[in-house]
Write a protein that holds these residues in place. Sequence first.
Motif, PDB file in Angstrom:
ATOM      1  N   GLY A 155      80.348  72.891  81.904  1.00  0.00           N
ATOM      2  CA  GLY A 155      81.235  72.703  83.057  1.00  0.00           C
ATOM      3  C   GLY A 155      82.411  71.797  82.715  1.00  0.00           C
ATOM      4  O   GLY A 155      83.570  72.114  83.017  1.00  0.00           O
ATOM      5  N   GLU A 156      82.106  70.709  82.053  1.00  0.00           N
ATOM      6  CA  GLU A 156      83.159  69.763  81.668  1.00  0.00           C
ATOM      7  C   GLU A 156      84.105  70.393  80.639  1.00  0.00           C
ATOM      8  O   GLU A 156      85.329  70.231  80.717  1.00  0.00           O
ATOM      9  CB  GLU A 156      82.494  68.504  81.085  1.00  0.00           C
ATOM     10  CG  GLU A 156      83.417  67.316  81.036  1.00  0.00           C
ATOM     11  CD  GLU A 156      82.775  66.108  80.333  1.00  0.00           C
ATOM     12  OE1 GLU A 156      81.533  66.101  80.147  1.00  0.00           O
ATOM     13  OE2 GLU A 156      83.533  65.203  79.970  1.00  0.00           O
ATOM     14  N   ILE A 157      83.521  71.127  79.699  1.00  0.00           N
ATOM     15  CA  ILE A 157      84.340  71.796  78.673  1.00  0.00           C
ATOM     16  C   ILE A 157      85.286  72.801  79.326  1.00  0.00           C
ATOM     17  O   ILE A 157      86.480  72.852  79.018  1.00  0.00           O
ATOM     18  CB  ILE A 157      83.438  72.488  77.624  1.00  0.00           C
ATOM     19  CG1 ILE A 157      82.686  71.434  76.795  1.00  0.00           C
ATOM     20  CG2 ILE A 157      84.264  73.389  76.708  1.00  0.00           C
ATOM     21  CD1 ILE A 157      81.570  72.002  75.912  1.00  0.00           C
ATOM     22  N   ALA A 158      84.750  73.570  80.276  1.00  0.00           N
ATOM     23  CA  ALA A 158      85.574  74.580  80.961  1.00  0.00           C
ATOM     24  C   ALA A 158      86.733  73.903  81.686  1.00  0.00           C
ATOM     25  O   ALA A 158      87.861  74.405  81.671  1.00  0.00           O
ATOM     26  CB  ALA A 158      84.713  75.375  81.940  1.00  0.00           C
ATOM     27  N   GLY A 159      86.466  72.742  82.290  1.00  0.00           N
ATOM     28  CA  GLY A 159      87.519  72.004  82.979  1.00  0.00           C
ATOM     29  C   GLY A 159      88.612  71.551  82.020  1.00  0.00           C
ATOM     30  O   GLY A 159      89.799  71.627  82.331  1.00  0.00           O
ATOM     31  N   LEU A 160      88.213  71.098  80.841  1.00  0.00           N
ATOM     32  CA  LEU A 160      89.194  70.642  79.854  1.00  0.00           C
ATOM     33  C   LEU A 160      90.002  71.812  79.294  1.00  0.00           C
ATOM     34  O   LEU A 160      91.201  71.686  79.039  1.00  0.00           O
ATOM     35  CB  LEU A 160      88.478  69.907  78.712  1.00  0.00           C
ATOM     36  CG  LEU A 160      87.899  68.539  79.094  1.00  0.00           C
ATOM     37  CD1 LEU A 160      86.905  68.044  78.035  1.00  0.00           C
ATOM     38  CD2 LEU A 160      89.012  67.524  79.289  1.00  0.00           C
ATOM     39  N   MET A 161      89.348  72.950  79.135  1.00  0.00           N
ATOM     40  CA  MET A 161      90.066  74.127  78.616  1.00  0.00           C
ATOM     41  C   MET A 161      91.085  74.647  79.623  1.00  0.00           C
ATOM     42  O   MET A 161      92.134  75.152  79.239  1.00  0.00           O
ATOM     43  CB  MET A 161      89.069  75.246  78.296  1.00  0.00           C
ATOM     44  CG  MET A 161      88.266  74.988  77.040  1.00  0.00           C
ATOM     45  SD  MET A 161      87.261  76.440  76.660  1.00  0.00           S
ATOM     46  CE  MET A 161      86.871  76.102  74.950  1.00  0.00           C
ATOM     47  N   GLY A 162      90.743  74.535  80.883  1.00  0.00           N
ATOM     48  CA  GLY A 162      91.637  75.023  81.925  1.00  0.00           C
ATOM     49  C   GLY A 162      91.487  76.512  82.168  1.00  0.00           C
ATOM     50  O   GLY A 162      90.780  77.195  81.429  1.00  0.00           O
ATOM     51  N   PRO A 163      92.180  77.025  83.213  1.00  0.00           N
ATOM     52  CA  PRO A 163      92.010  78.424  83.607  1.00  0.00           C
ATOM     53  C   PRO A 163      92.856  79.383  82.768  1.00  0.00           C
ATOM     54  O   PRO A 163      93.820  78.967  82.114  1.00  0.00           O
ATOM     55  CB  PRO A 163      92.492  78.424  85.059  1.00  0.00           C
ATOM     56  CG  PRO A 163      93.514  77.328  85.108  1.00  0.00           C
ATOM     57  CD  PRO A 163      93.071  76.286  84.112  1.00  0.00           C
ATOM     58  N   ASN A 164      92.482  80.640  82.804  1.00  0.00           N
ATOM     59  CA  ASN A 164      93.301  81.749  82.268  1.00  0.00           C
ATOM     60  C   ASN A 164      93.659  81.599  80.795  1.00  0.00           C
ATOM     61  O   ASN A 164      94.800  81.840  80.413  1.00  0.00           O
ATOM     62  CB  ASN A 164      94.599  81.909  83.082  1.00  0.00           C
ATOM     63  CG  ASN A 164      94.339  81.948  84.574  1.00  0.00           C
ATOM     64  OD1 ASN A 164      94.887  81.138  85.324  1.00  0.00           O
ATOM     65  ND2 ASN A 164      93.476  82.838  85.006  1.00  0.00           N
ATOM     66  N   VAL A 165      92.687  81.204  79.996  1.00  0.00           N
ATOM     67  CA  VAL A 165      92.978  80.994  78.582  1.00  0.00           C
ATOM     68  C   VAL A 165      92.584  82.186  77.709  1.00  0.00           C
ATOM     69  O   VAL A 165      91.798  83.046  78.118  1.00  0.00           O
ATOM     70  CB  VAL A 165      92.236  79.756  78.017  1.00  0.00           C
ATOM     71  CG1 VAL A 165      92.812  78.478  78.592  1.00  0.00           C
ATOM     72  CG2 VAL A 165      90.744  79.859  78.258  1.00  0.00           C
ATOM     73  N   GLU A 166      93.164  82.202  76.525  1.00  0.00           N
ATOM     74  CA  GLU A 166      92.661  83.047  75.441  1.00  0.00           C
ATOM     75  C   GLU A 166      91.842  82.121  74.545  1.00  0.00           C
ATOM     76  O   GLU A 166      92.328  81.071  74.113  1.00  0.00           O
ATOM     77  CB  GLU A 166      93.818  83.631  74.621  1.00  0.00           C
ATOM     78  CG  GLU A 166      93.318  84.342  73.358  1.00  0.00           C
ATOM     79  CD  GLU A 166      94.421  84.667  72.346  1.00  0.00           C
ATOM     80  OE1 GLU A 166      95.554  84.174  72.485  1.00  0.00           O
ATOM     81  OE2 GLU A 166      94.109  85.411  71.400  1.00  0.00           O
ATOM     82  N   ILE A 167      90.597  82.489  74.275  1.00  0.00           N
ATOM     83  CA  ILE A 167      89.776  81.705  73.350  1.00  0.00           C
ATOM     84  C   ILE A 167      89.842  82.358  71.977  1.00  0.00           C
ATOM     85  O   ILE A 167      89.505  83.532  71.818  1.00  0.00           O
ATOM     86  CB  ILE A 167      88.316  81.609  73.842  1.00  0.00           C
ATOM     87  CG1 ILE A 167      88.262  80.891  75.205  1.00  0.00           C
ATOM     88  CG2 ILE A 167      87.447  80.868  72.816  1.00  0.00           C
ATOM     89  CD1 ILE A 167      86.862  80.803  75.810  1.00  0.00           C
TER      90      ILE A 167
END
Length: 320
Positions: A72-84
Amino acid sequence: MDANLARLQSVTPPEGESFADSLLHGLGKTPKEIACKYFYDEAGSRLFDAICELPEYYQTRTEIALLRRHAGEIAGLMGPNVEILEFGAGSLRKVRILLDAAHAPIAYTPLDISGDYLKTVVHALAADYPALALRPLVGDFTRPLALPALPDNPRRVGFFPGSTIGNFKPDAAMALLRAMRASLNGGGLLAGVDLVKDPVKLHAAYNDAAGITALFNKNLLMRANRELGADFDPEGFAHYAPYNAAAHRIEMYLISLRRQSVSLCGRPFEFAAGEPVHTEDSHKYTIESFREMACRAGFNPRAVWTDEERLFSVHWLESR
Ligand code: AVJ
């Protein structure tokens, strides 16, 4: 055919060095060496997956537990609508944790040196994530990458798990992080890094009782036999993987058990009894030493997660 799955694309220039070139060069040197990236043909990738299941190999399960616990915390740091963008994607198992937690990820770009293996594993992922654009790339992330642009140019974040960074000597590791930062266009990097610890535990992880790591090491010879018509006798070599405490790394070797001659691409190669062939380094870091290196590579190290025993670490690095 899955609609969200692009065709496997090659991003390594074809004029690049081949397994044959590299092997002829490495076995011509004193001491002899084989570059560790050649472990990962399809057979080697499968052997590596078997290593990840070994009781002695704490890395994979510890990292997966960390990713799950902090998703959850990692997803928050990555932010929305990304390309991984994943460097050395392997079995594609770990990224599912990120994809499940991420906020509307747009695309996933797995990059791996084993095109055959990537082709096999990417289909299952495409079926499970129909809303995700999947761009499998076959290539070598240690070489300059020509990454294809995606239609809406989503923000890119990097994923570099498994402590693959440990395969590089500190200078090369720094340069690699720098190059990754450049390919991320300002996006952050999530990296998994194995930590220094009791050398007995490290030693066990690379000298498993079932002998899978030995098979993985000898797959280099088997691969040369399969692909290049070499005549290595895998029984004629021993797997040897000591921990070099002063250099903070496991070193892997194949040791010739007798005086022998091997034919490779029409050329004879002599091995003395007891002669080592260096096949891999696996450097271990402290949380601090890795963060310092990331700084020197132009990242701002932010969050870091580790387990209770401090076996492994996961780092969120922001571009500076
Ligand atoms: C995938 C490079 C991180 O160094 O631990 C496992 C490879 N070699 N057992 C590692 C490996 C022997 C692995 N990395």
